[in-house]
Design a protein around this motif. Structure first.
Motif, PDB file in Angstrom:
ATOM      1  N   SER A 146       8.776  -9.558  17.112  1.00 27.35           N
ATOM      2  CA  SER A 146       9.304  -8.254  17.520  1.00 27.35           C
ATOM      3  C   SER A 146      10.525  -7.823  16.728  1.00 27.35           C
ATOM      4  O   SER A 146      10.834  -6.637  16.670  1.00 27.35           O
ATOM      5  N   PHE A 147      11.237  -8.769  16.102  1.00 21.52           N
ATOM      6  CA  PHE A 147      12.419  -8.419  15.317  1.00 21.52           C
ATOM      7  C   PHE A 147      12.121  -8.341  13.826  1.00 21.52           C
ATOM      8  O   PHE A 147      13.040  -8.274  13.006  1.00 21.52           O
ATOM      9  N   VAL A 148      10.852  -8.386  13.466  1.00 18.53           N
ATOM     10  CA  VAL A 148      10.490  -8.436  12.049  1.00 18.53           C
ATOM     11  C   VAL A 148       9.905  -7.118  11.552  1.00 18.53           C
ATOM     12  O   VAL A 148      10.278  -6.630  10.495  1.00 18.53           O
ATOM     13  N   PHE A 149       9.003  -6.520  12.328  1.00 12.04           N
ATOM     14  CA  PHE A 149       8.296  -5.336  11.858  1.00 12.04           C
ATOM     15  C   PHE A 149       8.849  -4.052  12.478  1.00 12.04           C
ATOM     16  O   PHE A 149       9.164  -4.010  13.668  1.00 12.04           O
ATOM     17  N   THR A 150       8.931  -3.014  11.653  1.00 10.67           N
ATOM     18  CA  THR A 150       9.236  -1.685  12.172  1.00 10.67           C
ATOM     19  C   THR A 150       7.991  -1.150  12.875  1.00 10.67           C
ATOM     20  O   THR A 150       6.907  -1.734  12.784  1.00 10.67           O
ATOM     21  N   SER A 151       8.136  -0.008  13.528  1.00  6.35           N
ATOM     22  CA  SER A 151       7.006   0.588  14.236  1.00  6.35           C
ATOM     23  C   SER A 151       5.848   0.882  13.282  1.00  6.35           C
ATOM     24  O   SER A 151       4.695   0.583  13.571  1.00  6.35           O
ATOM     25  N   ASN A 152       6.153   1.455  12.113  1.00  9.59           N
ATOM     26  CA  ASN A 152       5.104   1.759  11.144  1.00  9.59           C
ATOM     27  C   ASN A 152       4.475   0.496  10.589  1.00  9.59           C
ATOM     28  O   ASN A 152       3.257   0.445  10.345  1.00  9.59           O
ATOM     29  N   GLN A 153       5.273  -0.539  10.387  1.00  9.21           N
ATOM     30  CA  GLN A 153       4.733  -1.800   9.892  1.00  9.21           C
ATOM     31  C   GLN A 153       3.800  -2.442  10.917  1.00  9.21           C
ATOM     32  O   GLN A 153       2.795  -3.059  10.548  1.00  9.21           O
ATOM     33  N   TRP A 154       4.119  -2.264  12.200  1.00  5.30           N
ATOM     34  CA  TRP A 154       3.221  -2.782  13.235  1.00  5.30           C
ATOM     35  C   TRP A 154       1.854  -2.110  13.135  1.00  5.30           C
ATOM     36  O   TRP A 154       0.817  -2.758  13.316  1.00  5.30           O
ATOM     37  N   ASP A 155       1.830  -0.807  12.874  1.00  2.00           N
ATOM     38  CA  ASP A 155       0.551  -0.109  12.703  1.00  2.00           C
ATOM     39  C   ASP A 155      -0.267  -0.769  11.605  1.00  2.00           C
ATOM     40  O   ASP A 155      -1.473  -1.000  11.753  1.00  2.00           O
ATOM     41  N   PHE A 156       0.394  -1.089  10.492  1.00  2.00           N
ATOM     42  CA  PHE A 156      -0.306  -1.698   9.364  1.00  2.00           C
ATOM     43  C   PHE A 156      -0.724  -3.129   9.674  1.00  2.00           C
ATOM     44  O   PHE A 156      -1.851  -3.544   9.353  1.00  2.00           O
ATOM     45  N   VAL A 157       0.164  -3.896  10.282  1.00  6.15           N
ATOM     46  CA  VAL A 157      -0.143  -5.293  10.610  1.00  6.15           C
ATOM     47  C   VAL A 157      -1.349  -5.372  11.546  1.00  6.15           C
ATOM     48  O   VAL A 157      -2.266  -6.178  11.351  1.00  6.15           O
ATOM     49  N   LEU A 158      -1.363  -4.527  12.575  1.00  7.45           N
ATOM     50  CA  LEU A 158      -2.501  -4.509  13.493  1.00  7.45           C
ATOM     51  C   LEU A 158      -3.789  -4.140  12.769  1.00  7.45           C
ATOM     52  O   LEU A 158      -4.843  -4.745  13.004  1.00  7.45           O
ATOM     53  N   SER A 159      -3.703  -3.163  11.870  1.00  4.93           N
ATOM     54  CA  SER A 159      -4.901  -2.754  11.130  1.00  4.93           C
ATOM     55  C   SER A 159      -5.401  -3.878  10.234  1.00  4.93           C
ATOM     56  O   SER A 159      -6.616  -4.060  10.059  1.00  4.93           O
ATOM     57  N   GLU A 160      -4.474  -4.664   9.663  1.00  4.41           N
ATOM     58  CA  GLU A 160      -4.854  -5.796   8.826  1.00  4.41           C
ATOM     59  C   GLU A 160      -5.502  -6.909   9.649  1.00  4.41           C
ATOM     60  O   GLU A 160      -6.493  -7.515   9.238  1.00  4.41           O
ATOM     61  N   LEU A 161      -4.929  -7.180  10.810  1.00  2.00           N
ATOM     62  CA  LEU A 161      -5.517  -8.195  11.687  1.00  2.00           C
ATOM     63  C   LEU A 161      -6.943  -7.808  12.071  1.00  2.00           C
ATOM     64  O   LEU A 161      -7.854  -8.646  12.079  1.00  2.00           O
TER      65      LEU A 161
END
Length: 303
Positions: A146-161
């Motif tokens: 939770s302290f690593v990704f910004t909100s936009n990065q979470w969108d990308f990380v989820l899409s990659e997963l």
């Protein structure tokens, strides 16, 4: 314990600083300190991450919540993003010998030599896109980022997963609510300083607790399941509460925490240490509720 995409670089500047200006920190230097604070590779920090893994497994009564036990027993392919010291992977790869596991992290603090034969580590930044093919894994997992990704990065990380997960496979994201209910003034002051530090870097510290809202917007995702578990910090929370108390105090006593948080609070390191000394007594008088959460969903066939 995680991956971070950004202007943050893990290397020393090539230009030497002029001594009289050493006290002036650049934005990059402040960011480096903040990430070192969170992604600490010290032995004590690694030990705390191991303990924290087993504490989470205890409160959930499992190391994962997705319905993948049968697949793991039969043999499947598993990916863990931000694997850190790899406690989660070491446990599962030892238990489920027919399955094969991959751990990805930007900092190689995972075991380099002694590890199960069915476990492989890759140094990489998930926000630069994973190197795996589409539809490669039966189970993908990310936790405590939770302290690593910004909100936009979470969108990308989820899409990659989701991209690297097979149709019919499962994606699980886990973390905790960054905030307490019922905490005392000292604990609140210390934790608020931490939330503020990350907020200044564009991290939404409250996002993890409601990340299912982002998860549900992703394509090819079925129902997003949410599971919450809570406990009380300190002796009023029994054995688990005492473990969390000891972890919290050890964390605040670490050299890097003393330096970084005292500066954020605008107090001397001596004043900070005195605050931490009084935490044990405060925990006896309070019932600070700590909430952990897991989200999991199954990948659907593309329409």
């Amino acid at each position: 314990m995680g991956n971070i995409k950004s202007h943050i670089k893990y290397k020393q500047p090539s230009i030497k600083k002029i001594p009289e200006f050493d006290q002036i920190e650049s934005d990059q230097e402040r960011n480096e300190k903040l990430m070192d604070f969170y992604l600490s590779t010290s032995i004590d920090a690694i030990d705390r991450s191991h303990i924290y893994h087993f504490l989470r497994a205890c409160i959930f009564q499992s190391s994962f919540s997705s319905p993948v036990e049968d697949k793991l027993i039969q043999g499947c392919k598993v990916l863990d993003i931000g694997c850190g010291a790899a406690t989660w992977l070491l446990e599962l790869s030892t238990k489920y010998k027919n399955s094969y596991f991959y751990g990805v992290d930007i900092k190689p603090i995972y075991p380099q030599e002694i590890k199960p034969y069915n476990l492989e580590f890759i140094k990489a930044d998930v926000t630069d896109r994973l190197s795996f093919n589409d539809d490669e894994f039966d189970f993908t997992h990310v936790e405590f980022m939770s302290f690593v990704f910004t909100s936009n990065q979470w969108d990308f990380v989820l899409s990659e997963l989701i991209r690297v997960t097979k149709p019919g496979g499962y994606i699980e994201v886990a973390g905790r609510r960054n905030g307490y209910v019922g905490e005392g003034p000292i604990f609140r002051k210390l934790t608020d300083a931490i939330w503020l530090m990350y907020s200044k870097q564009g991290i939404d510290v409250k996002l993890m607790y409601n990340l299912d809202s982002k998860f549900e917007l992703q394509p090819n995702i079925g129902k997003v399941h949410r599971i919450e578990k809570d406990f009380i910090t300190g002796p009023n929370g029994g054995k688990i509460g005492l473990v969390w108390q000891d972890m919290s105090i050890a964390y605040f006593k670490s050299k890097l925490a003393i330096q970084v948080i005292s500066k954020e609070l605008g107090i001397s390191e001596e004043e900070f240490n005195n605050m931490v000394k009084n935490l044990t007594e405060e925990f006896k008088q309070t019932r600070a509720e700590c909430v952990h959460v897991r989200f999991w969903a199954q990948k659907q066939l593309s329409e």
